[in-house]
Design an enzyme around this catalytic site. Structure first.
Site, PDB file in Angstrom:
ATOM      1  N   GLY A  13       0.776  -1.234   0.000  1.00  0.00           N
ATOM      2  CA  GLY A  13       0.000   0.000   0.000  1.00  0.00           C
ATOM      3  C   GLY A  13       0.808   1.285   0.000  1.00  0.00           C
ATOM      4  N   ILE A  89      -6.872  -9.718 -11.583  1.00  0.00           N
ATOM      5  CA  ILE A  89      -7.469  -9.286 -12.844  1.00  0.00           C
ATOM      6  C   ILE A  89      -8.945  -9.021 -12.601  1.00  0.00           C
ATOM      7  CG2 ILE A  89      -8.094 -10.091 -15.161  1.00  0.00           C
ATOM      8  CD1 ILE A  89      -5.392 -11.493 -15.245  1.00  0.00           C
ATOM      9  N   HIS A 106       1.047   1.068 -13.206  1.00  0.00           N
ATOM     10  CA  HIS A 106       1.756  -0.125 -13.671  1.00  0.00           C
ATOM     11  C   HIS A 106       3.250   0.185 -13.673  1.00  0.00           C
ATOM     12  CE1 HIS A 106       2.222  -3.959 -15.660  1.00  0.00           C
ATOM     13  NE2 HIS A 106       3.108  -3.378 -16.449  1.00  0.00           N
ATOM     14  N   THR A 138      -9.146  -0.201 -18.923  1.00  0.00           N
ATOM     15  CA  THR A 138     -10.140  -0.657 -19.885  1.00  0.00           C
ATOM     16  C   THR A 138     -10.068  -2.184 -19.930  1.00  0.00           C
ATOM     17  OG1 THR A 138      -8.580  -0.624 -21.707  1.00  0.00           O
ATOM     18  CG2 THR A 138      -9.840   1.405 -21.330  1.00  0.00           C
TER      19      THR A 138
HETATM   20  C1  GRF Z   1       3.552  -1.104  -7.473  1.00  0.00           C
HETATM   21  O1  GRF Z   1       4.809  -1.376  -8.027  1.00  0.00           O
HETATM   22  C2  GRF Z   1       2.538  -0.852  -8.548  1.00  0.00           C
HETATM   23  O2  GRF Z   1       3.081  -0.262  -9.670  1.00  0.00           O
HETATM   24  C3  GRF Z   1       2.062  -2.245  -8.878  1.00  0.00           C
HETATM   25  O3  GRF Z   1       2.045  -2.929  -7.645  1.00  0.00           O
HETATM   26  C4  GRF Z   1       2.972  -2.326  -6.758  1.00  0.00           C
HETATM   27  C5  GRF Z   1       2.203  -1.933  -5.528  1.00  0.00           C
HETATM   28  O4  GRF Z   1       3.016  -1.402  -4.520  1.00  0.00           O
HETATM   29  N1  GRF Z   1       0.781  -2.178  -9.541  1.00  0.00           N
HETATM   30  P1  GRF Z   1       2.335  -0.722  -3.262  1.00  0.00           P
HETATM   31  O5  GRF Z   1       1.393  -1.755  -2.653  1.00  0.00           O
HETATM   32  O6  GRF Z   1       1.624   0.502  -3.707  1.00  0.00           O
HETATM   33  O7  GRF Z   1       3.471  -0.419  -2.325  1.00  0.00           O
END
Ligand code: GRF
Length: 210
Positions: A13, A89, A106, A138
């Site tokens: 988080g 997903i 991402h 999307t």
């Molecule tokens: C991050 O690297 C984000 O890009 C990916 O999952 C990871 C989550 O990290 N989708 P956090 O839980 O926000 O520390």
């Protein structure tokens, strides 16, 4: 009236935390995790935010779980749903229900390295620039309209962990920025592209030295 935000997460988080601490014109009305022991839920609780665990393992059917999740989200009447490390997903019905108000981060420069293990794959390919992307979600996995991207250099001695840490620092910059723009009503989606009203230049971030 401030923008009502529901956060979905599965783990640490840190992106949620960056958004929560960024003094944005938003109200985080709920934080929901599909993993009951996610550290992100602890942070929400200790900061007086509604922290909700919806354990997906108790619902083997993805469509049924997503319907339940969507109902829980709707109860909080969000203007925006933020995926912050939500590691499942989402079903097409869920995405259709929230399309246009569903953001994700991402850890790659999309459309490169969609899917998992992005840092390992970037190192294996020998790319010299890597980064992260905030995009609208999307039905096309990791392929929605791009709001903002940040680049980082890849160094010869990088490991997946050192590269991930460099990218994560940028995630914590661009995700709050994207949420702010959304809350301010400045994002326009036009034929799959996101235009930032009044400021077309700041959707790409290059840290000092690049
Ligand atoms: C991050 O690297 C984000 O890009 C990916 O999952 C990871 C989550 O990290 N989708 P956090 O839980 O926000 O520390």
């Amino acid at each position: 009236m401030s923008c009502r935000v529901v956060v979905l997460l599965s783990g640490r988080g840190s992106n949620f935390q960056a958004i929560a601490e960024a003094r944005l014109p938003i109200e985080i009305v709920a934080v929901i995790s599909n993993r009951p022991h996610a550290a992100g839920l602890d942070y929400a609780r200790t900061h007086g935010l509604a922290a909700i665990a919806l354990d997906h393992t108790a619902h083997p059917d993805r469509a049924a779980f997503d319907a339940l999740l969507a109902e829980e989200i709707e109860r909080h009447r969000p203007d925006l749903v933020v995926l912050a490390g939500y590691m499942r997903i989402l079903s097409p019905a869920f995405i259709a229900r929230f399309e246009g108000r569903l953001l994700n981060i991402h850890p790659s420069l999309l459309p490169m390295f969609q899917g998992l293990k992005t840092h390992e794959r970037a190192l294996a390919e020998g790319v010299k620039i890597h980064g992260c992307t905030v995009h609208f979600v999307t039905a096309d996995l990791d392929h929605g309209p791009i709001v903002i991207q940040a680049a980082v250099p890849v160094r010869a001695d990088d490991t997946p962990d050192t590269l991930a840490a460099r990218v994560l620092r940028q995630e914590h910059r661009i995700y709050p920025q994207a949420v702010r723009w959304f809350a301010e009503g400045r994002l326009e989606i036009n034929r799959g592209r996101v235009n930032l009203k009044d400021d077309p230049t700041s959707q790409s971030v290059f840290p000092a030295g690049m």
